[in-house]
Structures are given as C-alpha cells and as structure tokens.
Design an enzyme around this catalytic site. Sequence first.
Site, PDB file in Angstrom:
ATOM      1  N   ASP A 284      -1.401   5.644   7.051  1.00  0.00           N
ATOM      2  CA  ASP A 284      -1.479   4.203   7.280  1.00  0.00           C
ATOM      3  C   ASP A 284      -2.338   3.926   8.515  1.00  0.00           C
ATOM      4  O   ASP A 284      -2.456   4.773   9.400  1.00  0.00           O
ATOM      5  CB  ASP A 284      -0.065   3.649   7.485  1.00  0.00           C
ATOM      6  CG  ASP A 284       0.006   2.147   7.232  1.00  0.00           C
ATOM      7  OD1 ASP A 284      -1.011   1.570   6.772  1.00  0.00           O
ATOM      8  OD2 ASP A 284       1.067   1.550   7.481  1.00  0.00           O
TER       9      ASP A 284
ATOM     10  N   LYS B 179       0.827  -1.207   0.000  1.00  0.00           N
ATOM     11  CA  LYS B 179       0.000   0.000   0.000  1.00  0.00           C
ATOM     12  C   LYS B 179       0.867   1.265   0.000  1.00  0.00           C
ATOM     13  O   LYS B 179       0.592   2.215  -0.736  1.00  0.00           O
ATOM     14  CB  LYS B 179      -0.927   0.002   1.211  1.00  0.00           C
ATOM     15  CG  LYS B 179      -1.839  -1.211   1.325  1.00  0.00           C
ATOM     16  CD  LYS B 179      -2.743  -1.095   2.528  1.00  0.00           C
ATOM     17  CE  LYS B 179      -3.351  -2.422   2.909  1.00  0.00           C
ATOM     18  NZ  LYS B 179      -2.373  -3.347   3.502  1.00  0.00           N
TER      19      LYS B 179
ATOM     20  N   THR C 270      -6.107  -2.313   7.156  1.00  0.00           N
ATOM     21  CA  THR C 270      -6.305  -3.763   7.101  1.00  0.00           C
ATOM     22  C   THR C 270      -7.721  -4.117   7.531  1.00  0.00           C
ATOM     23  O   THR C 270      -8.118  -5.272   7.451  1.00  0.00           O
ATOM     24  CB  THR C 270      -5.301  -4.474   8.031  1.00  0.00           C
ATOM     25  OG1 THR C 270      -5.447  -3.964   9.374  1.00  0.00           O
ATOM     26  CG2 THR C 270      -3.872  -4.236   7.576  1.00  0.00           C
TER      27      THR C 270
END
Length: 343
Positions: free
Chosen positions: A125, A80, A174
């Site tokens: 993130d 990613k 995730t």
Amino acid sequence: MAIKRNKTSNPKPDKKERLINTKINQEQDNIEESIRPHSFDEYIGQKDLKDVLSIVIEAAKTRNEPMDHLLLYGPPGLGKTTISLILASKMGVNCKITAAPALERPRDITGLLVNLKPGDILFIDEIHRLNRLTEELLYPAMEDFRLEITIGKGQATRTRSIPLPKFTLVGATTKVGALTSPLRDRFGLIQRLKFYEPEELALIIQRTAKLLNTSITEAGSLEIGRRSRGTPRIANRLLRRVRDYVQVKKFDTITQELAADALDIYQVDPQGLDWTDRLILDTMITQFNGGPVGLEAIAAATGEDAKTIEEVYEPYLLQIGYINRTPRGRVVTIPAYQHLGKI
C-alpha cells in the site's frame, strides 16, 4: 552524574490502558474483516475492473503462471486491499500485506521477498512512498525474480544474486503520478478504481447492515449512500454511526428520516460535506472572495494542514465541482455558493 527523568513529561499508558486500547483495535479490525467481501460476487461496484481482472486470472490459471504485476490507483477507501485479497483467493495463493512506510530498510523488503512461496501475492500500500533503495531492490525482483544484495564495503564490495519464486506484486497508490517511471513501467497491468454511485453504496450498506444484524430500509441505505462521498469505507463508517444513533433512540429500523437526523448530528450534510469541507469553502468565499487563492493561504486561514487539505478534502470537492484548480490558485464554483446558501 545520572540524569533524573521527569516521569510526568511523557507518561506511558498503564497496563490496563494498553489492554483496553488493544481490545478496541482488535474489535475494529474484527468488524472490518467481517464486512470485507471475499469474492467478486460479493464485491459491489467497479464492474469494468472486475471484468478485466477475471480475464487476467483465468488466463494466468490456464498457463499455470502467476498474474502479471498489478498497480491499482485511486482515492483511498475504494477497496484496493480487498481486491488483492480476492485475487489471492481466486488464484489459491497467500497474500502478504504491507505498506511502503514500513519498508524503511532494505532488509525489510528482503525479508518479505525471500519468504514468498510460488505464485504468492505481495500487496504494498502507498507504494509511491517507497524509498529509493527499497524501490531499486524491487526492479530485478519484479522483472527477473531475483534479489540483488550488495555485501561488504569499498574494494571488498560484491553483489550476490538470490533467486526468488515467481510472484505477483500488487501496488496501491492514491498518487499514480508520484511513482517513478522505472517502477510504474514494470507493472503489466495498471487499473484505476472509480468513485461509487449512491445506488452502489446503498447496496454495500444493505450488505453490511445484514452482516451487522441491523435492520435498514432501502431509502435509509440510499440516504447514507448519498452522504458517503462515493467511498465504501466512509459508507460503512457512517452506517455504524447511524446504527449507534438508532439504538440509543430505541428504534428497530434505520429509515431515511432517522439516517438523515443521525448524520445531521454528525455534521455530514446531504452532499456528504463535513464541517471541515464547509469551513474550507466558507473561508475561500468570505476571506478570499471565492478565489483564486493558494493552498498555503487556505491552510493558514483555516488552521488545517495544507497536505491534509490537498489529499483528504480537496479531491472530493473537485469531484463534485465545488472548487476548480487554476494556474493562479483554487476557485469556488457557483454550485458551492448555492449549496452554502451564499447566493
């Protein structure tokens, strides 16, 4: 009265130790950066995603506008961050990288946003871990490219609106289901990264080996790829461990046999399971008759943290069909029994 501190209770690393740790971290970062792809031509796998992003990039460049905000989701280690850097390179802009846990206070995200230049990419993130205040600041920033800051308290409270340059937010997670609907709905593009096939991982391993000046056969790279759990990050890590083994044994080339011998030493079996994976499965079989069994019971019996089992080990075991989730708990499947030699 002054309190006398016990210097041995929480010893600080001396200067030499700090320098060594810093050097090790820098070397690891340098290795990761040296093997990171810098274009979609170098980026192996995720063909469907690359096709979609290529169209989005060309359309944005044609209109001379930033890309729509992009949400990337999928298991860790699939690339990613690398994709966000490639997007910035293709768009000819900067990419600012941060993680949600680092954005504890409103001023943390404010400082990043006001320093963006037109078209820049802001990569966050673990975006599902944003706190409420930070997330709410992002709403007008994503929609209207403005920052709403509350100044003062009580009756003296007032809101100040600061215009922001048009930018692209790339969020990585995730757990796409853990995002709130208001945040998820503000992304113009939501894309999933898939696990890699062993053949794709073998190509990644061959590329990395070349960059690391390491000789490897196609069979050797495929052997490592099969044991890499469908994840490029794991594949590159296992390659470095196999390289260590081959150098110590004074061989020139990583072959299939040498790769298998090395990974057996590191207790990574042909299916990619490590010692903890096998412990979880074996415990479910021997202590709970294969299930159904709850996550907390598995954690208590194995001595592993329940969250670690759920987020690190369980996804791969589910993917390869070695366990199933049921309303009553986790259940071990027949292929897992066969893999462990239990039947």
